[in-house]
Design an enzyme around this catalytic site. Structure first.
Site, PDB file in Angstrom:
ATOM      1  N   TRP A 200      29.066  47.226  20.516  1.00 42.31           N
ATOM      2  CA  TRP A 200      29.332  47.975  21.204  1.00 42.31           C
ATOM      3  C   TRP A 200      29.225  49.400  19.769  1.00 42.31           C
ATOM      4  CZ3 TRP A 200      34.017  51.786  21.618  1.00 42.31           C
ATOM      5  CH2 TRP A 200      33.992  52.989  23.055  1.00 42.31           C
TER       6      TRP A 200
ATOM      7  N   ASP B 133      39.205  43.114  22.314  1.00 42.49           N
ATOM      8  CA  ASP B 133      38.289  44.095  22.927  1.00 42.49           C
ATOM      9  C   ASP B 133      38.224  44.153  25.043  1.00 42.49           C
ATOM     10  OD1 ASP B 133      37.047  46.345  24.642  1.00 42.49           O
ATOM     11  OD2 ASP B 133      35.575  47.130  22.692  1.00 42.49           O
TER      12      ASP B 133
ATOM     13  N   LYS C 115      36.531  51.455  33.375  1.00 37.17           N
ATOM     14  CA  LYS C 115      36.164  50.589  34.652  1.00 37.17           C
ATOM     15  C   LYS C 115      36.219  49.739  35.042  1.00 37.17           C
ATOM     16  CE  LYS C 115      32.967  50.856  30.971  1.00 37.17           C
ATOM     17  NZ  LYS C 115      33.517  51.710  29.693  1.00 37.17           N
TER      18      LYS C 115
HETATM   19  C1  LMR Z   1      28.946  52.373  27.115  1.00 40.34           C
HETATM   20  O1  LMR Z   1      28.474  51.152  26.090  1.00 40.34           O
HETATM   21  O2  LMR Z   1      28.180  52.830  27.694  1.00 40.34           O
HETATM   22  C2  LMR Z   1      30.455  52.704  27.265  1.00 40.34           C
HETATM   23  O3  LMR Z   1      31.684  51.910  27.078  1.00 40.34           O
HETATM   24  C3  LMR Z   1      31.020  53.919  27.406  1.00 40.34           C
HETATM   25  C4  LMR Z   1      30.988  54.480  26.066  1.00 40.34           C
HETATM   26  O4  LMR Z   1      32.089  54.903  26.117  1.00 40.34           O
HETATM   27  O5  LMR Z   1      29.874  54.307  25.274  1.00 40.34           O
END
Ligand code: LMR
Length: 397
Positions: A129, A210, A245
């Site tokens: 992420w 996470d 979520k």
């Molecule tokens: C995502 O990865 O789209 C979600 O977790 C929202 C975010 O905060 O990026």
């Protein structure tokens, strides 16, 4: 002094969300931000949440401050949701504080790690992420990547991952996703969790997990199996959990930070540090969303309703995965996308080029994150053909 500031690029995920909202094309398709959407493309408030909110509105008696740890009942209920009926919980080795969402929790984790070892490197999956880099960087910590996803096979690079983890020293932190890996959708099997647990025992690094999608993969307990395995075998562990979520409480910012230590006495000390970190960042988390979650988890009929709604979401996502593969075949999208049906949670990579992603946005108003990550839940019966035809066109140019 502000004239010294340089503009920074918009966030790769939220920037797209803003562009999508401004797009007037009636056929536009949003596969960007990780927000669950139903068949109509909406993200309604969950029924269990609405009921709990109503109850809270009727019975709330004060807006006075909570403690730094937030809602204590919520913390206990979330500890059970994440860790289950675990020995480390009973032994007082796990302490949990309420945080403003998963991002807030990760920021607390970052500051907490810095207090424990200012020189710690945070090792993240390649890819991960995107915000992980910003969060740890903002706390002044170094991040580094280890191999995880293989774009050639659209599966895990597990052997390379193991080789890399075997070089990580004591005092560093390895960040894994509890389930529904964001952005790849590829999770570890329980056997693979065991292998990485054994490496941690040998190398003595610490895991930060996470957990942003518990309940979106295979089930509430199944999705926590890796975390629980680590908790039963290791002395130390950090977990950042999000209710964005699984309770659909995105904008209410609900999450937890849990620290597990070797003894309950160490846990008390670690907790005092975590609360001190929290005090210096935001004093205490917002009350509303956590109170709603606490009410749901402590009221059997609301908990049953919530679990039923969560199951509906998970079932829809898993069904969509096969549906997307079928639609791509039906419209002769070049390439093999069978892997989408085998992955977990809301995300998969399409594995297409940045140019193709740009054309999809410019010519078709189809919004996909630049890494080619799609939010599977953004697909529905009304837009699947449009999406598949657009992809077939763009990928055969
Ligand atoms: C995502 O990865 O789209 C979600 O977790 C929202 C975010 O905060 O990026």
């Amino acid at each position: 002094m502000f004239e010294q500031l340089k503009p920074v690029p918009t966030d790769p995920i939220f920037g797209l969300m803003t562009e999508y909202k401004a797009d007037t094309n009636p056929k536009k398709v949003d596969l960007s931000v990780g927000v669950y959407k139903n068949e109509s493309g909406d993200t309604p408030v969950m029924r269990a949440v609405k009921k709990a909110e109503q109850q809270r509105l009727d019975t709330e008696t004060t807006k006075s401050y909570l403690g730094l740890a937030g809602d204590v009942q919520f913390n206990d209920l979330m500890t059970s949701l994440v860790f289950g009926d675990h020995d480390a919980v009973k032994a007082g080795r796990i302490k949990t504080a309420q945080t403003p969402g998963g991002t807030g929790s990760l920021r607390v984790a970052a500051e907490f790690i810095k207090r424990s070892n200012p020189n710690a490197t945070i090792w993240v999956t390649n890819p991960t992420w995107a915000n992980h880099f910003s969060i740890f960087g903002a706390a002044g910590l170094t991040t580094n990547e280890f191999p995880y996803f293989d774009f050639d096979t659209m599966g895990l690079k597990f052997e390379e991952m193991v080789a890399s983890l075997n070089t990580i020293p004591e005092g560093d932190v390895v960040l894994l996703h509890a389930c529904c890996h964001n952005p790849s959708g590829m999770d570890l099997t329980i056997e693979q969790w065991q292998i990485v647990a054994d490496i941690a025992k040998k190398q003595k690094f610490t895991f930060l997990i996470d957990s942003a999608y518990q309940g979106f993969g295979e089930g509430l307990d199944e999705d926590a199996a890796g975390v629980r395995l680590l908790a039963s075998q290791l002395d130390e562990l950090l977990v950042s959990a999000s209710c964005s979520k699984n309770f659909g409480l995105y904008r209410d910012r609900v999450g937890t930070f849990s620290v597990m230590t070797a003894t309950s006495a160490q846990a008390d000390i670690a907790y005092s540090v975590a609360l001190n970190v929290i005090r210096a960042i935001y004093s205490m988390p917002p009350a509303h969303g956590a109170a709603v979650v606490a009410h749901i988890l402590s009221t059997p009929e609301l908990k049953a309703l919530w679990e039923q709604e969560l199951t509906e979401k998970r079932t829809r996502i898993n069904g969509l995965r096969s549906f997307i593969v079928e639609k791509f075949k039906e419209h002769n999208v070049p390439g093999n996308f069978d892997f989408i049906a085998k992955q977990n949670g809301m995300f998969s990579f399409l594995g297409i080029s940045k140019e193709a992603i740009q054309i999809l946005k410019d010519e078709y108003s189809i919004y996909i994150v630049g890494s080619s990550r799609i939010n599977v839940a953004g697909v529905n019966n009304n837009n699947a053909d449009y999406l598949a035809k657009a992809l077939a066109d763009v990928l055969s140019r």
